[in-house]
Design a protein around this motif. Structure first.
Motif, PDB file in Angstrom:
ATOM      1  N   TYR A 116      28.512  -5.870  -5.415  1.00 36.41           N
ATOM      2  CA  TYR A 116      27.308  -6.598  -5.003  1.00 36.41           C
ATOM      3  C   TYR A 116      26.776  -7.352  -6.212  1.00 36.41           C
ATOM      4  O   TYR A 116      26.859  -6.862  -7.343  1.00 36.41           O
ATOM      5  N   TYR A 118      23.152  -9.403  -6.938  1.00 35.71           N
ATOM      6  CA  TYR A 118      21.836  -9.889  -6.500  1.00 35.71           C
ATOM      7  C   TYR A 118      21.738  -9.944  -4.979  1.00 35.71           C
ATOM      8  O   TYR A 118      21.289 -10.925  -4.388  1.00 35.71           O
ATOM      9  N   GLY A 119      22.198  -8.871  -4.358  1.00 38.77           N
ATOM     10  CA  GLY A 119      22.092  -8.743  -2.907  1.00 38.77           C
ATOM     11  C   GLY A 119      23.272  -9.306  -2.140  1.00 38.77           C
ATOM     12  O   GLY A 119      23.425  -9.025  -0.948  1.00 38.77           O
ATOM     13  N   TYR A 120      24.102 -10.099  -2.792  1.00 38.41           N
ATOM     14  CA  TYR A 120      25.281 -10.657  -2.123  1.00 38.41           C
ATOM     15  C   TYR A 120      26.428  -9.652  -2.197  1.00 38.41           C
ATOM     16  O   TYR A 120      26.828  -9.224  -3.279  1.00 38.41           O
ATOM     17  N   ARG A 121      26.973  -9.301  -1.049  1.00 38.61           N
ATOM     18  CA  ARG A 121      28.085  -8.356  -0.972  1.00 38.61           C
ATOM     19  C   ARG A 121      29.403  -9.116  -1.133  1.00 38.61           C
ATOM     20  O   ARG A 121      29.619 -10.142  -0.475  1.00 38.61           O
ATOM     21  N   VAL A 122      30.282  -8.622  -2.004  1.00 38.66           N
ATOM     22  CA  VAL A 122      31.614  -9.214  -2.187  1.00 38.66           C
ATOM     23  C   VAL A 122      32.566  -8.439  -1.276  1.00 38.66           C
ATOM     24  O   VAL A 122      33.031  -7.347  -1.623  1.00 38.66           O
ATOM     25  N   GLU A 123      32.816  -8.989  -0.110  1.00 41.95           N
ATOM     26  CA  GLU A 123      33.498  -8.257   0.956  1.00 41.95           C
ATOM     27  C   GLU A 123      34.866  -7.731   0.525  1.00 41.95           C
ATOM     28  O   GLU A 123      35.185  -6.556   0.737  1.00 41.95           O
ATOM     29  N   SER A 144      22.455  -5.087  -7.581  1.00 46.06           N
ATOM     30  CA  SER A 144      23.824  -5.412  -7.974  1.00 46.06           C
ATOM     31  C   SER A 144      24.592  -4.128  -8.235  1.00 46.06           C
ATOM     32  O   SER A 144      24.008  -3.097  -8.574  1.00 46.06           O
ATOM     33  N   ARG A 244      17.785 -14.942  -7.372  1.00 51.41           N
ATOM     34  CA  ARG A 244      18.920 -14.881  -6.432  1.00 51.41           C
ATOM     35  C   ARG A 244      19.379 -16.261  -6.004  1.00 51.41           C
ATOM     36  O   ARG A 244      20.570 -16.491  -5.780  1.00 51.41           O
ATOM     37  N   HIS A 245      18.448 -17.201  -5.902  1.00 51.46           N
ATOM     38  CA  HIS A 245      18.790 -18.548  -5.451  1.00 51.46           C
ATOM     39  C   HIS A 245      18.936 -19.536  -6.613  1.00 51.46           C
ATOM     40  O   HIS A 245      19.099 -20.741  -6.386  1.00 51.46           O
ATOM     41  N   GLN A 250      24.044 -18.319  -8.495  1.00 50.15           N
ATOM     42  CA  GLN A 250      24.968 -19.117  -7.681  1.00 50.15           C
ATOM     43  C   GLN A 250      26.219 -19.507  -8.456  1.00 50.15           C
ATOM     44  O   GLN A 250      27.319 -19.551  -7.888  1.00 50.15           O
ATOM     45  N   ARG A 253      28.383 -16.457  -8.344  1.00 49.94           N
ATOM     46  CA  ARG A 253      29.019 -16.300  -7.027  1.00 49.94           C
ATOM     47  C   ARG A 253      30.228 -17.229  -6.891  1.00 49.94           C
ATOM     48  O   ARG A 253      31.301 -16.816  -6.425  1.00 49.94           O
TER      49      ARG A 253
END
Length: 262
Positions: A116, A118-123, A144, A244-245, A250, A253
């Motif tokens: 993870y 910043y809240g984004y999951r790396v599938e 994270s 996060r934004h 980014q 990501r």
């Protein structure tokens, strides 16, 4: 003539060496990020005043019951970490996927397998480490999580984190036999990693890391929301939403996606 040859050899060697951590390697920050940096110390002071657990460099893990759950399953977590890091060339260096870390991350030496960010999951990465990913669901306010890998001879220079709205947990997974030569300083205190044991700290305290051994060090690094009273929590959440934004996150990501695609 001999001096010219020696100079030429020295220049060739210098070109082959990886770039050292430097502010000069960080892309120019846009106005919104510069505004965030101006706000950061003000929000951090509010977060410290709003903290339900004080403003310390290290915290008793008893404040966070989920830490004991990670420690209880540490061998399964380690098995997944060792499997995904078996070929380190397939684990991205932090300095490559996150340009803003080039100030502190030695090229190729600090590698990060993100689950993870910043809240984004790396599938795909969570699928490769299903036990760890399942356990992370029990972390309140997860920000994270990653397997943080330091190659032998790594030094991460003194630096601070992003926000007092978050705290950091390290769970030792693979610790060099010469533990005293693999250490971290947080503020005025130094600590060592221990396999199967975790500690929690505030990375807004100036901190520094050394792996002066000939072995790899691996920890599960988890960032999560600091327990705070309502006003501090609301302001902290707003600041983290902006982070996060931001380009800071980014870019990272995109770096992870492009690395995997490559």
């Amino acid at each position: 003539m001999a001096e010219r040859r020696q100079t030429g050899v020295a220049q060739t060697i210098e070109k082959q060496l990886p770039p050292q951590p430097s502010k000069a390697l960080i892309p120019k920050r846009p106005l919104v990020m510069r505004l965030g940096l101006w706000l950061q110390p003000r929000i951090n002071r509010l977060s410290a005043r709003s903290s339900k657990i004080g403003n310390e460099a290290f915290y008793d893990t008893a404040h966070f019951p989920w830490v004991a759950q990670l420690e209880a399953q540490w061998e399964a977590i380690r098995e997944e970490a060792l499997r995904v890091s078996q070929d380190l060339s397939k684990v991205p260096p932090l300095a490559e996927i996150s340009p803003d870390h080039r100030r502190i991350a030695p090229a190729g030496m600090w590698r990060s397998f993100f689950l993870y960010g910043y809240g984004y999951r790396v599938e795909a990465n969570c699928e490769a480490a299903p036990v760890t990913a399942r356990l992370l669901k029990s972390v309140p306010g997860l920000n994270s999580a990653l397997f943080s890998i330091l190659k032998p001879g790594t030094h991460i220079p003194a630096h601070t984190g992003v926000s007092k709205a978050i705290l950091t947990c390290h769970l030792g997974l693979r610790v060099p036999a010469e533990r005293a030569r693999c250490r971290m300083r947080v503020g005025e205190e130094q600590t060592l990693w221990e396999e199967g044991k975790a500690f929690v700290f505030d990375d807004m305290f100036n901190h520094e890391v050394w792996n002066d051994t000939d072995e790899v060090r691996i920890v599960l690094l988890v960032q999560f929301r600091r327990p705070m009273r309502p006003l501090g929590r609301a302001i902290g959440e707003l600041f983290l939403w902006g982070v996060r934004h931001s380009r800071f996150v980014q870019d990272a990501r995109r770096g992870v996606a492009e690395w995997k695609a490559g």
